[in-house]
Design a protein around this motif. Structure first.
Motif, short mmCIF file in Angstrom:
data_model
loop_
_atom_site.label_atom_id
_atom_site.label_comp_id
_atom_site.label_asym_id
_atom_site.label_seq_id
_atom_site.Cartn_x
_atom_site.Cartn_y
_atom_site.Cartn_z
N LEU A 162 3.72 8.31 15.44
CA LEU A 162 3.80 8.25 16.91
C LEU A 162 2.41 8.16 17.55
N ASP A 163 2.35 7.43 18.67
CA ASP A 163 1.10 7.28 19.42
C ASP A 163 0.70 8.63 20.03
N ASP A 164 -0.60 8.99 19.93
CA ASP A 164 -1.07 10.29 20.44
C ASP A 164 -0.88 10.43 21.94
N VAL A 165 -1.04 9.35 22.69
CA VAL A 165 -1.03 9.46 24.16
C VAL A 165 0.38 9.39 24.71
N THR A 166 1.17 8.40 24.28
CA THR A 166 2.49 8.19 24.89
C THR A 166 3.64 8.78 24.06
N GLY A 167 3.37 9.08 22.78
CA GLY A 167 4.44 9.55 21.90
C GLY A 167 5.38 8.43 21.46
N GLU A 168 5.04 7.19 21.82
CA GLU A 168 5.89 6.05 21.42
C GLU A 168 5.65 5.71 19.94
N PRO A 169 6.64 5.03 19.31
CA PRO A 169 6.48 4.73 17.89
C PRO A 169 5.34 3.73 17.63
N LEU A 170 4.67 3.91 16.50
CA LEU A 170 3.63 2.97 16.07
C LEU A 170 4.29 1.86 15.25
N SER A 171 3.61 0.71 15.20
CA SER A 171 4.17 -0.41 14.42
C SER A 171 3.18 -0.84 13.37
N LYS A 172 3.72 -1.46 12.32
CA LYS A 172 2.89 -2.10 11.30
C LYS A 172 2.82 -3.55 11.73
N ARG A 173 1.61 -4.08 11.90
CA ARG A 173 1.52 -5.50 12.28
C ARG A 173 2.00 -6.36 11.12
N PRO A 174 2.85 -7.38 11.40
CA PRO A 174 3.38 -8.19 10.30
C PRO A 174 2.29 -8.94 9.54
N ASP A 175 1.10 -9.14 10.19
CA ASP A 175 0.03 -9.86 9.49
C ASP A 175 -0.89 -8.91 8.72
N ASP A 176 -0.60 -7.60 8.71
CA ASP A 176 -1.43 -6.66 7.94
C ASP A 176 -0.92 -6.52 6.51
N ASN A 177 -1.01 -7.56 5.71
CA ASN A 177 -0.72 -7.42 4.29
C ASN A 177 -1.73 -8.25 3.50
N VAL A 178 -1.83 -7.98 2.21
CA VAL A 178 -2.95 -8.50 1.42
C VAL A 178 -2.98 -10.03 1.40
N GLU A 179 -1.80 -10.66 1.24
CA GLU A 179 -1.77 -12.12 1.17
C GLU A 179 -2.31 -12.74 2.45
N VAL A 180 -1.78 -12.23 3.56
CA VAL A 180 -2.21 -12.76 4.85
C VAL A 180 -3.68 -12.43 5.07
N PHE A 181 -4.08 -11.26 4.63
CA PHE A 181 -5.48 -10.85 4.79
C PHE A 181 -6.41 -11.85 4.11
N LYS A 182 -6.04 -12.28 2.90
CA LYS A 182 -6.90 -13.22 2.16
C LYS A 182 -7.07 -14.52 2.95
N GLN A 183 -5.96 -14.97 3.48
CA GLN A 183 -5.97 -16.20 4.28
C GLN A 183 -6.86 -16.03 5.51
N ARG A 184 -6.74 -14.87 6.14
CA ARG A 184 -7.52 -14.62 7.36
C ARG A 184 -9.00 -14.51 7.04
N LEU A 185 -9.30 -13.89 5.89
CA LEU A 185 -10.70 -13.72 5.52
C LEU A 185 -11.35 -15.07 5.21
N GLU A 186 -10.59 -15.92 4.51
CA GLU A 186 -11.10 -17.27 4.23
C GLU A 186 -11.37 -18.03 5.51
N GLN A 187 -10.42 -17.92 6.42
CA GLN A 187 -10.55 -18.60 7.70
C GLN A 187 -11.77 -18.08 8.47
N TYR A 188 -11.94 -16.76 8.40
CA TYR A 188 -13.06 -16.13 9.09
C TYR A 188 -14.38 -16.69 8.57
N GLU A 189 -14.50 -16.75 7.24
CA GLU A 189 -15.76 -17.22 6.64
C GLU A 189 -16.06 -18.66 7.06
N LYS A 190 -14.97 -19.46 7.20
CA LYS A 190 -15.16 -20.86 7.58
C LYS A 190 -15.64 -21.00 9.02
#
Ligand code: AMP
Length: 234
Positions: A162-190
């Motif tokens: 839960l969020d500290d300020v509002t008490g609302e539920p927290l979410s896992k971003r769908p792009d926070d996983n290793v496969e997507v991360f690799k793609q994002r890191l490659e893109q970042y370097e480019k």
């Protein structure tokens, strides 16, 4: 650590690899300096998705697969927000998080800011080892409406899930996983090379290295104070 008041407007761009701590550094800086307004392109896009707008529907699949959105679309969105919040008028301090990410975006932004004599006057690139970033990606949870970020290892919420300020539920971003991360890191370097060159030529680029925001943030503070505080060198 106390922080000297800014004596002239700061227009800051934070650059970092995905998971590199831009959001954490921004929120620490804003706590010290409530007069700074922060705009995050990722947060603006997530809000569009939440509001089910046409931009949101274009953004959904590209964001989930870790791809960049079209330059003009993201630029229009962020520049519109800068204008809506009147940040280009007067002596406002603001920071951009996640935008511009490509040379084309930097050029679009720069030409708009030039017209308003509000060009970016400091760029900080955060240098963080990839192993540290990977851990962050796996453990990161967000409160989407506010953009508040939690890390289960370093900065867990007071109540799990839960969020500290509002008490609302927290979410896992769908792009926070290793496969997507690799793609994002490659893109970042480019894409980051031309961005460095662009802001390097303008004489505003700085690098700050470290493994955690506790190491990086004091360096960010010191740099900003040296340049924008009472004894600022600019
Ligand atoms: P962020 O929250 O900054 O990590 O951004 C999450 C995702 O939003 C990115 O992986 C892109 O898909 C998209 N995005 C955010 N900012 C930009 C940008 N400046 N240009 C293109 N796509 C972006």
């Amino acid at each position: 650590m106390t922080f000297a008041k800014l004596t002239r407007p700061l227009r800051l761009l934070l650059i970092a690899p995905p998971g590199g701590g831009k959001g954490t550094i921004s929120s620490k800086l804003l706590k010290q300096h409530p007069e700074i307004t922060s705009l995050s392109s990722g947060d603006l896009l997530r809000q569009e998705i939440k509001n089910q707008t046409s931009i949101g529907s274009q953004a959904t699949s590209l964001m989930q697969s870790g791809k960049l959105l079209p330059d003009q679309l993201v630029s229009d969105l962020v520049i519109k927000e800068l204008k809506t919040q009147n940040l280009l008028q007067g002596e406002k301090s603001w920071l951009l998080d996640g935008f511009p990410r490509t040379l084309a975006q930097a050029q679009i932004l720069d030409s708009d800011l030039y017209k308003e004599s509000s060009q970016i006057n400091m760029v900080i690139e955060l240098k963080v080892p990839h192993s540290v970033i990977l851990d962050r990606i796996e453990n990161r949870w967000v409160h989407i409406p506010s953009g508040r970020i939690y890390n289960l290892t370093y900065s867990p919420p007071k109540v799990p899930g839960l969020d500290d300020v509002t008490g609302e539920p927290l979410s896992k971003r769908p792009d926070d996983n290793v496969e997507v991360f690799k793609q994002r890191l490659e893109q970042y370097e480019k894409t980051v090379g031309p961005l460095r060159e662009f802001y390097g030529k303008q004489g505003v680029l700085n690098y700050i290295a470290g493994d955690s925001s506790d190491i990086i943030f004091p360096k960010v503070q010191k740099l900003i104070e040296e340049c924008f505080g009472p004894d600022g060198k600019y």
